[in-house]
Design a protein around this motif. Sequence first.
Motif, PDB file in Angstrom:
ATOM      1  N   LEU A   1       0.855  -1.182   0.000  1.00 25.79           N
ATOM      2  CA  LEU A   1       0.000   0.000   0.000  1.00 25.79           C
ATOM      3  C   LEU A   1       0.898   1.240   0.000  1.00 25.79           C
ATOM      4  CD1 LEU A   1      -2.845  -0.703   2.589  1.00 25.79           C
ATOM      5  CD2 LEU A   1      -3.009  -0.633   0.110  1.00 25.79           C
ATOM      6  N   HIS A   2       0.576   2.195  -0.873  1.00 24.37           N
ATOM      7  CA  HIS A   2       1.272   3.478  -0.857  1.00 24.37           C
ATOM      8  C   HIS A   2       0.374   4.453  -0.122  1.00 24.37           C
ATOM      9  CE1 HIS A   2       2.784   7.372  -2.273  1.00 24.37           C
ATOM     10  NE2 HIS A   2       3.971   6.725  -2.297  1.00 24.37           N
ATOM     11  N   LEU A   3       0.841   5.029   0.927  1.00 29.58           N
ATOM     12  CA  LEU A   3       0.018   5.807   1.832  1.00 29.58           C
ATOM     13  C   LEU A   3       0.305   7.295   1.682  1.00 29.58           C
ATOM     14  CD1 LEU A   3       0.738   3.553   4.932  1.00 29.58           C
ATOM     15  CD2 LEU A   3      -1.137   3.339   3.309  1.00 29.58           C
ATOM     16  N   SER A   4      -0.718   8.117   1.749  1.00 31.48           N
ATOM     17  CA  SER A   4      -0.552   9.571   1.689  1.00 31.48           C
ATOM     18  C   SER A   4      -1.678  10.216   2.468  1.00 31.48           C
ATOM     19  CB  SER A   4      -0.539  10.059   0.241  1.00 31.48           C
ATOM     20  OG  SER A   4      -1.776   9.769  -0.375  1.00 31.48           O
ATOM     21  N   CYS A   5      -1.496  11.497   2.790  1.00 38.01           N
ATOM     22  CA  CYS A   5      -2.480  12.233   3.565  1.00 38.01           C
ATOM     23  C   CYS A   5      -3.205  13.232   2.663  1.00 38.01           C
ATOM     24  CB  CYS A   5      -1.815  13.002   4.708  1.00 38.01           C
ATOM     25  SG  CYS A   5      -1.039  11.926   5.935  1.00 38.01           S
ATOM     26  N   VAL A   6      -4.396  13.604   3.069  1.00 39.48           N
ATOM     27  CA  VAL A   6      -5.152  14.613   2.325  1.00 39.48           C
ATOM     28  C   VAL A   6      -4.507  15.970   2.533  1.00 39.48           C
ATOM     29  CG1 VAL A   6      -7.298  13.291   2.500  1.00 39.48           C
ATOM     30  CG2 VAL A   6      -6.708  14.988   4.261  1.00 39.48           C
ATOM     31  N   ALA A   7      -4.905  16.933   1.756  1.00 42.36           N
ATOM     32  CA  ALA A   7      -4.315  18.274   1.809  1.00 42.36           C
ATOM     33  C   ALA A   7      -4.442  18.862   3.208  1.00 42.36           C
ATOM     34  CB  ALA A   7      -4.998  19.178   0.790  1.00 42.36           C
ATOM     35  N   GLY A   8      -3.357  19.481   3.666  1.00 40.76           N
ATOM     36  CA  GLY A   8      -3.365  20.111   4.984  1.00 40.76           C
ATOM     37  C   GLY A   8      -2.836  19.225   6.084  1.00 40.76           C
ATOM     38  N   TYR A   9      -2.451  17.970   5.731  1.00 34.86           N
ATOM     39  CA  TYR A   9      -1.932  17.041   6.737  1.00 34.86           C
ATOM     40  C   TYR A   9      -0.570  16.526   6.302  1.00 34.86           C
ATOM     41  CZ  TYR A   9      -6.565  17.077   8.808  1.00 34.86           C
ATOM     42  OH  TYR A   9      -7.723  17.472   9.398  1.00 34.86           O
TER      43      TYR A   9
ATOM     44  N   LEU B   1       2.244  13.309   6.697  1.00 33.01           N
ATOM     45  CA  LEU B   1       2.399  11.894   7.054  1.00 33.01           C
ATOM     46  C   LEU B   1       3.530  11.737   8.051  1.00 33.01           C
ATOM     47  CD1 LEU B   1       1.400   8.973   6.373  1.00 33.01           C
ATOM     48  CD2 LEU B   1       3.326   8.859   4.782  1.00 33.01           C
ATOM     49  N   VAL B   2       3.244  11.054   9.129  1.00 31.86           N
ATOM     50  CA  VAL B   2       4.271  10.729  10.122  1.00 31.86           C
ATOM     51  C   VAL B   2       4.390   9.216  10.157  1.00 31.86           C
ATOM     52  CG1 VAL B   2       4.980  10.867  12.521  1.00 31.86           C
ATOM     53  CG2 VAL B   2       3.731  12.774  11.493  1.00 31.86           C
ATOM     54  N   GLY B   3       5.507   8.685   9.640  1.00 31.02           N
ATOM     55  CA  GLY B   3       5.690   7.240   9.516  1.00 31.02           C
ATOM     56  C   GLY B   3       5.971   6.868   8.066  1.00 31.02           C
ATOM     57  N   PRO B   4       6.187   5.564   7.809  1.00 34.03           N
ATOM     58  CA  PRO B   4       6.510   5.124   6.440  1.00 34.03           C
ATOM     59  C   PRO B   4       5.327   5.311   5.501  1.00 34.03           C
ATOM     60  CG  PRO B   4       6.127   3.242   7.833  1.00 34.03           C
ATOM     61  CD  PRO B   4       6.101   4.436   8.737  1.00 34.03           C
ATOM     62  N   SER B   5       5.684   5.541   4.240  1.00 36.38           N
ATOM     63  CA  SER B   5       4.616   5.701   3.232  1.00 36.38           C
ATOM     64  C   SER B   5       4.270   4.387   2.527  1.00 36.38           C
ATOM     65  CB  SER B   5       5.045   6.746   2.202  1.00 36.38           C
ATOM     66  OG  SER B   5       6.221   6.306   1.532  1.00 36.38           O
ATOM     67  N   LEU B   6       5.034   3.314   2.842  1.00 35.40           N
ATOM     68  CA  LEU B   6       4.757   1.996   2.257  1.00 35.40           C
ATOM     69  C   LEU B   6       4.534   0.989   3.366  1.00 35.40           C
ATOM     70  CD1 LEU B   6       7.288   1.585  -0.690  1.00 35.40           C
ATOM     71  CD2 LEU B   6       4.823   1.931  -0.843  1.00 35.40           C
ATOM     72  N   SER B   7       3.600   0.078   3.174  1.00 36.16           N
ATOM     73  CA  SER B   7       3.378  -1.017   4.104  1.00 36.16           C
ATOM     74  C   SER B   7       3.076  -2.280   3.295  1.00 36.16           C
ATOM     75  CB  SER B   7       2.217  -0.702   5.040  1.00 36.16           C
ATOM     76  OG  SER B   7       2.140  -1.668   6.053  1.00 36.16           O
ATOM     77  N   LYS B   8       3.616  -3.397   3.698  1.00 31.00           N
ATOM     78  CA  LYS B   8       3.504  -4.659   2.947  1.00 31.00           C
ATOM     79  C   LYS B   8       2.618  -5.644   3.703  1.00 31.00           C
ATOM     80  CE  LYS B   8       6.503  -8.331   1.132  1.00 31.00           C
ATOM     81  NZ  LYS B   8       7.917  -8.801   1.054  1.00 31.00           N
ATOM     82  N   CYS B   9       1.729  -6.326   2.955  1.00 33.72           N
ATOM     83  CA  CYS B   9       0.876  -7.361   3.544  1.00 33.72           C
ATOM     84  C   CYS B   9       1.690  -8.639   3.656  1.00 33.72           C
ATOM     85  CB  CYS B   9      -0.362  -7.599   2.662  1.00 33.72           C
ATOM     86  SG  CYS B   9      -1.540  -8.758   3.399  1.00 33.72           S
ATOM     87  N   LEU B  10       1.885  -9.121   4.884  1.00 31.49           N
ATOM     88  CA  LEU B  10       2.758 -10.259   5.133  1.00 31.49           C
ATOM     89  C   LEU B  10       1.980 -11.563   5.135  1.00 31.49           C
ATOM     90  CD1 LEU B  10       4.885  -8.685   8.000  1.00 31.49           C
ATOM     91  CD2 LEU B  10       5.367  -8.679   5.549  1.00 31.49           C
ATOM     92  N   VAL B  11       2.728 -12.683   5.151  1.00 31.30           N
ATOM     93  CA  VAL B  11       2.132 -14.016   5.096  1.00 31.30           C
ATOM     94  C   VAL B  11       1.240 -14.261   6.299  1.00 31.30           C
ATOM     95  CG1 VAL B  11       2.627 -16.498   5.061  1.00 31.30           C
ATOM     96  CG2 VAL B  11       4.032 -14.915   3.728  1.00 31.30           C
ATOM     97  N   ASN B  12       1.610 -13.672   7.425  1.00 30.80           N
ATOM     98  CA  ASN B  12       0.846 -13.916   8.657  1.00 30.80           C
ATOM     99  C   ASN B  12      -0.343 -12.991   8.807  1.00 30.80           C
ATOM    100  OD1 ASN B  12       2.083 -11.543   9.188  1.00 30.80           O
ATOM    101  ND2 ASN B  12       3.186 -12.230  11.019  1.00 30.80           N
TER     102      ASN B  12
END
Length: 399
Positions: A10-18, A20-31
């Motif tokens: 997932l590529h993550l982003s914030c709406v205008a005026g906000y 992002l604090v943290g990574p912009s990518l997150s991966k769906c793992l096997v578990n």
Amino acid sequence: NETLTDGTYLHLSCVAGYKLVGPSLSKCLVNSSWSVGQPICEGKFESPIPLYHCLLICTCVFSSEITCSERPNIDAHLELIISNVTKFVPGDNQTLACNDGYSLNGSNVLWCGIDGEWETPFPVCDPITCDYLRPPKNGKVTPSPPFVVPYHGILKFTCDEGYTPAETSVLQCVGWNTWNSSDVSCSPVECGHPGLVENGFLKGSEFSYGSRVAYNCNIGYHAKGGTTLKCLSNGTWSLPSPTCLRIVCSQPDDIENGWKVFKGVEYNETVKYFCTRGHELMGEPILSCTEFGQWSAAAPFCEAITCPPPSQIENARIRLPRGGNIIGSVVAYECILGYRSKGKSTRLCLQNRTWTNDEPECVIVQCESIPLTMANGKVHGSGYEFDSVLTYECNDGFS
């Protein structure tokens, strides 16, 4: 409500005026969990709002593999903290650190993006520097400005004469505006307490460079040596401490026709003078030894007690002894021939400077009275005083 498969990013982003604090990518793992924690968007609202939720269990679907390069094109002063990972797929990260002498400007974590590229902007390493220090009071700094000192750069400061560095005279830049010592000052050289003296006391409580102290001796004592001391730049006093010695006067003078009585010649001792009989003390009879080491007055002297010169009397001679008219002397009056003394012919000189008796009187000698007439004759002359002549003459026919 979409089901995401294992390995999906997932590529993550914030709406205008906000932001992002943290990574912009997150991966769906096997578990069926996400590779990174849930980021947040910070901005207009006081409380951060979660950006997304992993709601459904992932399913295992094979997808083509995307990887990032092992070493990104980063600042030459950046170092990768090596791990045992040799292949980086989207969602993986590397930790960065700057070389010694540099400070990281940006995030210390690089993330592998969904496109197989490391996410930018890359952090940079800024050189660590320290601001130039102002010279301390009573000192100076070398070298002279520039006003920025590089990491591990050295400043040396020296203190003026009579002052020493409080901790160290060499300062090194060891971090952003951080020096290896926080105390940059010049303290005056200390000479220490100059010491107490017996039979005296010290005035002054400052014993550092330039300070002065003064010694005073107790009453009855005088200082041998300098009494004012100055703390010098080499940490020593300008003079040794003095010694307080007992004040002593010289031996009191002897006097003629008299004697003295005393016990000692130290401060406050006294000497008393006396005269022999016939003499009177002229001056102070008692002298004391003063704080200046001198007697309170000059020695007196014994003056012979004399009576005033005896008065001359008519028809007399005065006979004085060899000593003159001093006390005990006897003056004798002698009447000349034809005169006799009326009153005492001697006078004694007394202690009170007077003569005994009144002056005698020399009166003319009187002969016994004889008849100034005689039968059958006549008398020539008159009077019975000394040197008077009476002539008797008989009449004719008589003898």
